[in-house]
Design a protein around this motif. Sequence first.
Motif, PDB file in Angstrom:
ATOM      1  N   ARG A  80      21.440  -3.761  53.858  1.00  0.00           N
ATOM      2  CA  ARG A  80      22.442  -4.776  54.192  1.00  0.00           C
ATOM      3  C   ARG A  80      21.826  -5.893  55.023  1.00  0.00           C
ATOM      4  NH1 ARG A  80      26.219  -2.343  57.714  1.00  0.00           N
ATOM      5  NH2 ARG A  80      27.224  -4.386  57.683  1.00  0.00           N
ATOM      6  N   PHE A  81      20.954  -5.536  55.955  1.00  0.00           N
ATOM      7  CA  PHE A  81      20.322  -6.531  56.826  1.00  0.00           C
ATOM      8  C   PHE A  81      19.394  -7.431  56.003  1.00  0.00           C
ATOM      9  CE2 PHE A  81      17.348  -7.956  60.190  1.00  0.00           C
ATOM     10  CZ  PHE A  81      18.278  -8.468  61.087  1.00  0.00           C
ATOM     11  N   LEU A  82      18.677  -6.843  55.050  1.00  0.00           N
ATOM     12  CA  LEU A  82      17.821  -7.631  54.170  1.00  0.00           C
ATOM     13  C   LEU A  82      18.662  -8.572  53.320  1.00  0.00           C
ATOM     14  CD1 LEU A  82      15.070  -8.259  52.846  1.00  0.00           C
ATOM     15  CD2 LEU A  82      15.468  -6.316  51.317  1.00  0.00           C
ATOM     16  N   TYR A  83      19.782  -8.068  52.801  1.00  0.00           N
ATOM     17  CA  TYR A  83      20.641  -8.892  51.956  1.00  0.00           C
ATOM     18  C   TYR A  83      21.241 -10.059  52.738  1.00  0.00           C
ATOM     19  CZ  TYR A  83      24.001 -10.099  48.347  1.00  0.00           C
ATOM     20  OH  TYR A  83      24.709 -10.771  47.382  1.00  0.00           O
ATOM     21  N   LEU A  84      21.513  -9.830  54.022  1.00  0.00           N
ATOM     22  CA  LEU A  84      21.975 -10.922  54.883  1.00  0.00           C
ATOM     23  C   LEU A  84      20.994 -12.079  54.862  1.00  0.00           C
ATOM     24  CD1 LEU A  84      23.499 -12.333  57.225  1.00  0.00           C
ATOM     25  CD2 LEU A  84      22.315 -10.777  58.805  1.00  0.00           C
ATOM     26  N   HIS A  85      19.706 -11.780  54.939  1.00  0.00           N
ATOM     27  CA  HIS A  85      18.694 -12.839  54.973  1.00  0.00           C
ATOM     28  C   HIS A  85      18.446 -13.433  53.589  1.00  0.00           C
ATOM     29  CE1 HIS A  85      18.104 -11.007  58.918  1.00  0.00           C
ATOM     30  NE2 HIS A  85      17.552 -12.152  59.270  1.00  0.00           N
ATOM     31  N   ILE A  86      18.627 -12.646  52.546  1.00  0.00           N
ATOM     32  CA  ILE A  86      18.569 -13.213  51.196  1.00  0.00           C
ATOM     33  C   ILE A  86      19.707 -14.219  51.016  1.00  0.00           C
ATOM     34  CG2 ILE A  86      18.838 -12.688  48.740  1.00  0.00           C
ATOM     35  CD1 ILE A  86      17.426 -10.030  49.262  1.00  0.00           C
ATOM     36  N   SER A  87      20.859 -13.917  51.599  1.00  0.00           N
ATOM     37  CA  SER A  87      22.012 -14.811  51.497  1.00  0.00           C
ATOM     38  C   SER A  87      21.754 -16.167  52.151  1.00  0.00           C
ATOM     39  CB  SER A  87      23.245 -14.159  52.135  1.00  0.00           C
ATOM     40  OG  SER A  87      23.626 -12.995  51.440  1.00  0.00           O
ATOM     41  N   LEU A  88      20.814 -16.228  53.086  1.00  0.00           N
ATOM     42  CA  LEU A  88      20.497 -17.502  53.729  1.00  0.00           C
ATOM     43  C   LEU A  88      19.876 -18.501  52.759  1.00  0.00           C
ATOM     44  CD1 LEU A  88      19.130 -16.302  57.198  1.00  0.00           C
ATOM     45  CD2 LEU A  88      21.348 -17.333  56.695  1.00  0.00           C
ATOM     46  N   LEU A  89      19.499 -18.040  51.569  1.00  0.00           N
ATOM     47  CA  LEU A  89      19.033 -18.964  50.533  1.00  0.00           C
ATOM     48  C   LEU A  89      20.161 -19.894  50.078  1.00  0.00           C
ATOM     49  CD1 LEU A  89      16.875 -16.572  48.310  1.00  0.00           C
ATOM     50  CD2 LEU A  89      16.031 -18.433  49.754  1.00  0.00           C
ATOM     51  N   SER A 120      31.521 -20.114  57.003  1.00  0.00           N
ATOM     52  CA  SER A 120      32.511 -19.704  56.005  1.00  0.00           C
ATOM     53  C   SER A 120      32.765 -18.199  56.110  1.00  0.00           C
ATOM     54  CB  SER A 120      32.002 -20.043  54.592  1.00  0.00           C
ATOM     55  OG  SER A 120      32.744 -19.342  53.616  1.00  0.00           O
ATOM     56  N   PRO A 121      34.012 -17.779  56.331  1.00  0.00           N
ATOM     57  CA  PRO A 121      34.308 -16.340  56.406  1.00  0.00           C
ATOM     58  C   PRO A 121      33.893 -15.584  55.153  1.00  0.00           C
ATOM     59  CG  PRO A 121      36.164 -17.638  57.200  1.00  0.00           C
ATOM     60  CD  PRO A 121      35.206 -18.602  56.571  1.00  0.00           C
ATOM     61  N   HIS A 122      34.074 -16.211  54.001  1.00  0.00           N
ATOM     62  CA  HIS A 122      33.735 -15.557  52.731  1.00  0.00           C
ATOM     63  C   HIS A 122      32.222 -15.363  52.631  1.00  0.00           C
ATOM     64  CE1 HIS A 122      35.281 -14.238  48.859  1.00  0.00           C
ATOM     65  NE2 HIS A 122      34.235 -14.776  48.275  1.00  0.00           N
ATOM     66  N   PHE A 123      31.460 -16.404  52.937  1.00  0.00           N
ATOM     67  CA  PHE A 123      30.004 -16.281  52.904  1.00  0.00           C
ATOM     68  C   PHE A 123      29.522 -15.227  53.882  1.00  0.00           C
ATOM     69  CE2 PHE A 123      25.983 -17.323  54.953  1.00  0.00           C
ATOM     70  CZ  PHE A 123      25.113 -17.322  53.882  1.00  0.00           C
ATOM     71  N   ARG A 124      30.045 -15.259  55.090  1.00  0.00           N
ATOM     72  CA  ARG A 124      29.606 -14.328  56.124  1.00  0.00           C
ATOM     73  C   ARG A 124      29.906 -12.883  55.718  1.00  0.00           C
ATOM     74  NH1 ARG A 124      28.847 -16.669  61.318  1.00  0.00           N
ATOM     75  NH2 ARG A 124      29.501 -14.712  62.289  1.00  0.00           N
ATOM     76  N   ALA A 125      31.134 -12.645  55.251  1.00  0.00           N
ATOM     77  CA  ALA A 125      31.540 -11.276  54.918  1.00  0.00           C
ATOM     78  C   ALA A 125      30.664 -10.684  53.819  1.00  0.00           C
ATOM     79  CB  ALA A 125      33.011 -11.260  54.492  1.00  0.00           C
ATOM     80  N   TYR A 126      30.365 -11.500  52.792  1.00  0.00           N
ATOM     81  CA  TYR A 126      29.574 -10.980  51.682  1.00  0.00           C
ATOM     82  C   TYR A 126      28.072 -11.101  51.927  1.00  0.00           C
ATOM     83  CZ  TYR A 126      33.778 -10.096  49.072  1.00  0.00           C
ATOM     84  OH  TYR A 126      34.986  -9.580  48.665  1.00  0.00           O
ATOM     85  N   SER A 127      27.718 -11.622  53.107  1.00  0.00           N
ATOM     86  CA  SER A 127      26.337 -11.502  53.570  1.00  0.00           C
ATOM     87  C   SER A 127      26.125 -10.151  54.252  1.00  0.00           C
ATOM     88  CB  SER A 127      26.002 -12.627  54.561  1.00  0.00           C
ATOM     89  OG  SER A 127      26.064 -13.886  53.962  1.00  0.00           O
ATOM     90  N   PHE A 128      27.174  -9.674  54.926  1.00  0.00           N
ATOM     91  CA  PHE A 128      27.072  -8.410  55.668  1.00  0.00           C
ATOM     92  C   PHE A 128      27.265  -7.193  54.758  1.00  0.00           C
ATOM     93  CE2 PHE A 128      29.237 -11.124  59.128  1.00  0.00           C
ATOM     94  CZ  PHE A 128      28.038 -11.691  59.482  1.00  0.00           C
ATOM     95  N   TRP A 129      28.142  -7.351  53.758  1.00  0.00           N
ATOM     96  CA  TRP A 129      28.521  -6.214  52.925  1.00  0.00           C
ATOM     97  C   TRP A 129      28.072  -6.479  51.491  1.00  0.00           C
ATOM     98  CZ3 TRP A 129      29.852  -2.408  55.957  1.00  0.00           C
ATOM     99  CH2 TRP A 129      30.388  -2.717  57.203  1.00  0.00           C
ATOM    100  N   LEU A 130      27.248  -5.597  50.995  1.00  0.00           N
ATOM    101  CA  LEU A 130      26.608  -5.804  49.691  1.00  0.00           C
ATOM    102  C   LEU A 130      27.626  -6.141  48.607  1.00  0.00           C
ATOM    103  CD1 LEU A 130      24.048  -2.874  49.685  1.00  0.00           C
ATOM    104  CD2 LEU A 130      23.545  -5.296  49.943  1.00  0.00           C
ATOM    105  N   GLY A 131      27.407  -7.249  47.966  1.00  0.00           N
ATOM    106  CA  GLY A 131      28.251  -7.693  46.865  1.00  0.00           C
ATOM    107  C   GLY A 131      27.518  -8.764  46.084  1.00  0.00           C
ATOM    108  N   ASP A 132      28.055  -9.121  44.952  1.00  0.00           N
ATOM    109  CA  ASP A 132      27.343 -10.058  44.085  1.00  0.00           C
ATOM    110  C   ASP A 132      27.679 -11.525  44.350  1.00  0.00           C
ATOM    111  OD1 ASP A 132      29.918 -10.132  43.146  1.00  0.00           O
ATOM    112  OD2 ASP A 132      29.483  -9.238  41.209  1.00  0.00           O
ATOM    113  N   VAL A 133      28.550 -11.794  45.316  1.00  0.00           N
ATOM    114  CA  VAL A 133      29.036 -13.163  45.543  1.00  0.00           C
ATOM    115  C   VAL A 133      27.905 -14.107  45.922  1.00  0.00           C
ATOM    116  CG1 VAL A 133      30.537 -14.621  46.942  1.00  0.00           C
ATOM    117  CG2 VAL A 133      31.342 -12.374  46.173  1.00  0.00           C
TER     118      VAL A 133
END
Length: 218
Positions: A80-89, A120-133
């Motif tokens: 989850r922590f790694l995916y958070l940083h991938i989301s920063l792309l 953005s609440p949506h961006f933040r939430a799906y950065s913390f919790w694995l999802g395809d968004v």
Amino acid sequence: MNIKITNKQILLIFSFLYTSLILGFFLDEDLAGGAIRDFNHGLPVIESFKENYLKTDHSPFFFIFLTILNIPLENLTFLRFLYLHISLLVPLIFYICLKEKFPNINKKILILLSLIILVSPHFRAYSFWLGDVNIALVFLLSSIFFYLKINNEKNYGNFYTYIFLNVLCLALAAYFRPIYSIISIYFFYKIFIKFGSSKEVFLFILLNLLLAIPAFYF
């Protein structure tokens, strides 16, 4: 009114927003209201996908992406922590798109605009919790960038490369979030307006058909 923005101010804003993301991660933030639920529903799907990917009722591409990361579910917090940083792309590629679209606007203003995504609440939430968004947004924004390159490019020889990358990135986005496939209609319209009945338009159609085969299969 001429507003001056310094590099130090941008760094402070980014540091504050990044720190808030880290805190949100450890506090199990879910301001979107459904990310944790989606995450809990998705865990059994990951297991069933590992057993038989052909029989899952979900698109397998996000689970293929998780497999590529090669992190066992026992290390779920690290994943989850790694995916958070991938989301920063997402804000990074959004900034690159803004810079391509508005080359004459102060780059510091464009950076600040891109950083708005981090609240953005949506961006933040799906950065913390694995999802395809968010991973779908990475590819969607990449597709938009290559579309902008098609519009701005002066070298005829580069059109084919940018059309290929535009279609490829949009296809990848649609593999994660099928609704994004609709955007190909807009791209087709704009490319047809630009090129008319030409090899570029034929290439666009052919690539879309070929890359749609996996989606039709699953």
